[in-house]
Structures are given as C-alpha cells and as structure tokens.
Enzyme design. Structure first.
Site, PDB file in Angstrom:
ATOM      1  N   ARG A 152     183.124  60.273  56.843  1.00  0.00           N
ATOM      2  CA  ARG A 152     182.761  61.390  57.727  1.00  0.00           C
ATOM      3  C   ARG A 152     182.192  62.545  56.916  1.00  0.00           C
ATOM      4  O   ARG A 152     181.443  63.379  57.433  1.00  0.00           O
ATOM      5  CB  ARG A 152     183.972  61.820  58.566  1.00  0.00           C
ATOM      6  CG  ARG A 152     183.671  62.879  59.605  1.00  0.00           C
ATOM      7  CD  ARG A 152     184.617  62.820  60.813  1.00  0.00           C
ATOM      8  NE  ARG A 152     186.008  62.680  60.417  1.00  0.00           N
ATOM      9  CZ  ARG A 152     186.756  63.632  59.847  1.00  0.00           C
ATOM     10  NH1 ARG A 152     186.225  64.820  59.596  1.00  0.00           N
ATOM     11  NH2 ARG A 152     188.008  63.416  59.516  1.00  0.00           N
ATOM     12  N   TYR A 154     163.083  68.835  75.629  1.00  0.00           N
ATOM     13  CA  TYR A 154     163.672  67.512  75.809  1.00  0.00           C
ATOM     14  C   TYR A 154     164.875  67.636  76.750  1.00  0.00           C
ATOM     15  O   TYR A 154     165.685  68.578  76.599  1.00  0.00           O
ATOM     16  CB  TYR A 154     164.097  66.964  74.447  1.00  0.00           C
ATOM     17  CG  TYR A 154     164.755  65.610  74.545  1.00  0.00           C
ATOM     18  CD1 TYR A 154     164.009  64.475  74.835  1.00  0.00           C
ATOM     19  CD2 TYR A 154     166.119  65.475  74.363  1.00  0.00           C
ATOM     20  CE1 TYR A 154     164.614  63.231  74.948  1.00  0.00           C
ATOM     21  CE2 TYR A 154     166.736  64.244  74.464  1.00  0.00           C
ATOM     22  CZ  TYR A 154     165.976  63.127  74.760  1.00  0.00           C
ATOM     23  OH  TYR A 154     166.577  61.901  74.866  1.00  0.00           O
ATOM     24  N   ASP A 161     162.596  70.940  66.782  1.00  0.00           N
ATOM     25  CA  ASP A 161     162.705  69.490  66.977  1.00  0.00           C
ATOM     26  C   ASP A 161     161.341  68.894  66.636  1.00  0.00           C
ATOM     27  O   ASP A 161     160.361  69.100  67.354  1.00  0.00           O
ATOM     28  CB  ASP A 161     163.105  69.215  68.434  1.00  0.00           C
ATOM     29  CG  ASP A 161     163.334  67.727  68.716  1.00  0.00           C
ATOM     30  OD1 ASP A 161     162.728  66.888  68.012  1.00  0.00           O
ATOM     31  OD2 ASP A 161     164.106  67.422  69.636  1.00  0.00           O
ATOM     32  N   LYS A 202     163.570  57.427  66.943  1.00  0.00           N
ATOM     33  CA  LYS A 202     162.157  57.304  67.330  1.00  0.00           C
ATOM     34  C   LYS A 202     161.306  56.891  66.127  1.00  0.00           C
ATOM     35  O   LYS A 202     161.511  55.848  65.569  1.00  0.00           O
ATOM     36  CB  LYS A 202     161.691  58.614  67.970  1.00  0.00           C
ATOM     37  CG  LYS A 202     162.708  59.226  68.954  1.00  0.00           C
ATOM     38  CD  LYS A 202     162.923  58.393  70.207  1.00  0.00           C
ATOM     39  CE  LYS A 202     164.094  58.865  71.067  1.00  0.00           C
ATOM     40  NZ  LYS A 202     164.089  60.267  71.448  1.00  0.00           N
TER      41      LYS A 202
HETATM   42  C1  LIG Z   1     165.044  61.160  71.934  1.00  0.00           C
HETATM   43  C2  LIG Z   1     164.930  62.588  71.647  1.00  0.00           C
HETATM   44  C3  LIG Z   1     166.060  63.371  71.374  1.00  0.00           C
HETATM   45  C4  LIG Z   1     167.463  62.813  71.437  1.00  0.00           C
HETATM   46  O1  LIG Z   1     167.670  61.843  70.481  1.00  0.00           O
HETATM   47  P1  LIG Z   1     168.736  60.645  70.637  1.00  0.00           P
HETATM   48  O2  LIG Z   1     168.576  59.890  69.375  1.00  0.00           O
HETATM   49  O3  LIG Z   1     168.365  59.887  71.876  1.00  0.00           O
HETATM   50  O4  LIG Z   1     170.076  61.292  70.783  1.00  0.00           O
HETATM   51  C5  LIG Z   1     165.877  64.704  71.064  1.00  0.00           C
HETATM   52  N1  LIG Z   1     164.637  65.248  71.027  1.00  0.00           N
HETATM   53  C6  LIG Z   1     163.535  64.538  71.291  1.00  0.00           C
HETATM   54  C7  LIG Z   1     162.208  65.201  71.238  1.00  0.00           C
HETATM   55  C8  LIG Z   1     163.636  63.183  71.606  1.00  0.00           C
HETATM   56  O5  LIG Z   1     162.528  62.480  71.871  1.00  0.00           O
END
Ligand SMILES: *Cc1c(COP(=O)(O)O)cnc(C)c1O
Length: 394
Positions: free
Chosen positions: A57, A110, A182, A207
C-alpha cells in the site's frame, strides 16, 4: 534520461537496481510486502516514499517503475499510481481539499469527476463554481478567499473542447490556487500540462497509457516533491493503491504508446474529415477540424488532436439509436484509448440522466455519437461507419 525523446522513453522504463544482469522487461513483483534482515531498514521504509519497499500500500517496485515512467513523460517530480483513474482523482481531491473549501472546475467534466465533486459538496460543504475551460476572466472573477483548486481537462468528453491551460493556470498561480489537469484524452505525447503551469496531472491509465482495454488504473503526477509527499501520505491511508499486476500490464502497454497515438490520431483525422460535410451529419466535434470552436487553441497547444471525436446525426435520438444498432466492426462499449474502435450514444448511456436542456448546455445533442477510434485499418472503419450512417438515415 532527461535528454531522450518521449518515443524512446515509453520503450525504456526505469527499474530499481538489481545485482548482475538486469531484466529487459520490468519484473512483476506480485507480493503484498517485503521481509527484512535489518530492523532499522524496515522501520525507515515505513515513514517515507523513498525508503526501502516495505508494504504494497506504500510502494512496490513494479508500481514504482510505472510511477517513474509516467512522471518522466509528464515532466513531473514524482507520481502516485492508483487502482483506477477515479482513484487518482479522488486521492488528489481529498488530499488537497478540506470542508468549506472552494473549487473552480470546467463545466464540461468527465461524469465520474462531476459526481465526485457533487459528493464533496453534499458531504463536506466543498463549494464548486463551474466556468468555461477557456475563460480566464470568468475564472479570475470566481476566485474567493477559500478557493484552493482549479480543475481542468486537456480535451473534454465527448465534444472535445480544449482547455486554455496556459491562461487558466496563470490566473490560478497568481492567486495561489493549485491547478489539477486530467490529461487522459491527450496522453503525455500530445500535451504536458505541467509545462503550461499545472501543479498536478491525473490520468485514467485504463485508457491510452495501458491501451489494450485489459486493465484499470490511474496515475497522479506532481510538479514538486513537496506536493507529492503531501498527497502520498494521504494516499497511503486512503488505500486506492495500484496492484502490481495492473501496473505491470500498464507498463507493457505503454511501450507502444507513441505508435498507437500516431495511428489513433491519423485514423481520427480521416474519419472526422469525411464525416464533416456528410449529408446525415450536422456537426463533427474534433479539435483538428477548422470548424471546431477550440481549433485555434488546439493548434497552439497540441501537435495532433487525439483519437476521440463525436458527431451529431441530423435525425436526432432515433437516428442515434439506429446508428448504434447498425455498426458491426466498431464495438458498442464505454471507455476509450484501446486498440479497438468503440462507439457510444451519450444521450442513452453515459449522459442518460441529463434532460435535453442539460445535454444542450454541455453541447451534447440527442443524436450525438461518440467514437473512440482504434488502430484498425482506417478504410475498414470508414466502411463500417458509412454503412451504419446509411441505415441510420434510411
Ligand atoms: C475514464 C476516465 C476517468 C476515470 O477513469 P477510471 O479508470 O475509469 O476510473 C477520468 N477521466 C477521464 C477523462 C476518463 O476518460
């Protein structure tokens, strides 16, 4: 390694030192903890992120490789890898905000992040003001004595507006407000928000970074070591930690990030350009198109414009539903950034809780279709979209 190009750095990952010959691939340390001969080394590792590896952790060598790799690509001081993108976002928000604090966030967010902010308001009285992602004056006007954080997305979902990172971050910095960006849709190959003045970059590594739709993960990258240590201490308590195998899969996928991004962008350019002007389509949202409201800004900030675009069908919701039923090669699925092309209809899936007016406020139509373009041959993708368009407008 700082002089190496990013296309080289995605291939060569940092690794902790071992005796003798080094493994070429980063080894998977699938262990929850570590055993010690020296109690002093054990004790020292408990309290800081850069001591001995003690317990998963706190840190793990495979996870650390991922953290250093992403931090290196983003130009950060250090990073924390988490179990998901939302894990990274919530770790950062909870570590940096207290009850009654004020956040300025961009309007097109998001869905999970918008939900997390709403939750912070309900539970802890965190106030949120929403502004446009390219309006530094609105941002300046929104700043108050309790403003702690500005929250932006490099490229927003699904209408792909681009945030004016340099202008927005400059206003935040002047006011002593931290900026969190982000960068999931751009990846560090298209944009490094820290270079534009951001303090923290978050990714859903689910992603593009991992890129193969086989793992969940998140990463938060920090501009300074001080900020990293502050959030790390909280992250250890929160426990949104990345599993070593997930980190290993992400590192494995990241080695082709540059090749994939090139193809994602190329395929998207071709599809978006052909759909622009198609009789069944009223508008195409992709910042690489001159008609996109963010085009001038995007040209200034990004070398290419990403692998997600959306378009509005002239036939509205019914056409959107017919289109979704007709696609064959593209998969009907959420998420993005993997090698397969995925399509979704926001009005009936990701944004189904919004009324037509609320959708319109976010620039989403009832006939909007989002495409997360994969790395297939572009002519196969075009053939599929074209036949689905024919069905949708029949
Ligand atoms: C998918 C996504 C998230 C969240 O990510 P997870 O891995 O699904 O928790 C946050 N911001 C953006 C822009 C995303 O496409």
């Amino acid at each position: 390694m700082s002089e190496l190009r990013r296309e080289t750095r995605v291939v060569h990952h940092p690794q902790p030192p071992v005796e003798g010959g080094r493994p070429i691939a980063v080894p998977l340390y699938q262990t929850s903890g570590f055993a010690f001969d020296d109690p002093a080394v054990f004790a020292d590792g408990m309290g800081r992120p850069d001591g001995a590896f003690v317990y998963g952790r706190l840190s793990n060598p495979t996870v650390r490789s991922l953290e250093q790799a992403v931090s290196g690509l983003e130009g950060g001081a250090a990073a924390i890898a988490t179990a998901s993108g939302m894990g990274a976002i919530n770790t950062v928000l909870l570590a940096l905000l207290g009850p009654g604090d004020h956040v300025i966030a961009q309007r097109a967010l998001y869905g999970g992040t918008a939900g997390a902010l709403t939750e912070l308001t309900a539970r802890f009285g965190v106030q949120v003001t929403y502004v446009a992602e390219d309006d530094p004056e609105a941002m300046r006007a929104a700043i108050g004595p309790r403003t702690r954080l500005l929250y932006l997305e490099t490229i927003a979902n699904p209408t792909t507006q681009v945030a004016d990172l340099p202008a927005m971050c400059a206003v935040a910095r002047e006011a002593g407000v931290l900026t969190v960006v982000d960068n999931t849709f751009a990846s560090p190959l298209l944009c490094r928000p820290l270079e534009h003045g951001a303090d923290v970059v978050v990714h859903s590594s689910t992603k593009y970074l991992s890129g193969h739709a086989d793992v969940l993960g998140g990463v938060a990258v920090f501009a300074t070591d001080e900020l990293y240590r502050r959030v790390w201490a909280f992250a250890v308590e929160l426990g949104a930690t990345a599993d070593p195998f997930a980190a290993w899969l992400t590192l494995r996928g990241m080695q082709t990030l540059h090749l994939r991004m090139e193809r994602h962008c190329h395929n998207t350019r071709t599809l978006a350009t052909r759909l622009d002007g198609h009789p069944a389509v009223t508008v195409v949202h992709w910042p690489g198109l001159p008609s996109h409201p963010s085009h001038a800004l995007a040209v200034r900030l990004l070398p290419d414009f990403g692998g997600v675009f959306s378009f509005d069908l002239a036939g509205g919701r019914a056409a959107g539903e017919r289109f979704m039923a007709a696609v064959r090669l593209a998969l009907l699925a959420p998420s993005l950034g993997g090698v397969e092309t995925l399509v979704m209809h926001p009005a009936t899936t990701s944004h189904r809780m919004l009324s037509a007016e609320e959708l319109a406020r976010q620039g989403i139509g009832e006939g909007t279709v989002r495409v997360a373009v994969g790395v297939e041959h572009v002519e196969d993708l075009w053939a599929d979209l074209a036949q689905a368009l024919a069905v949708a407008t029949a």
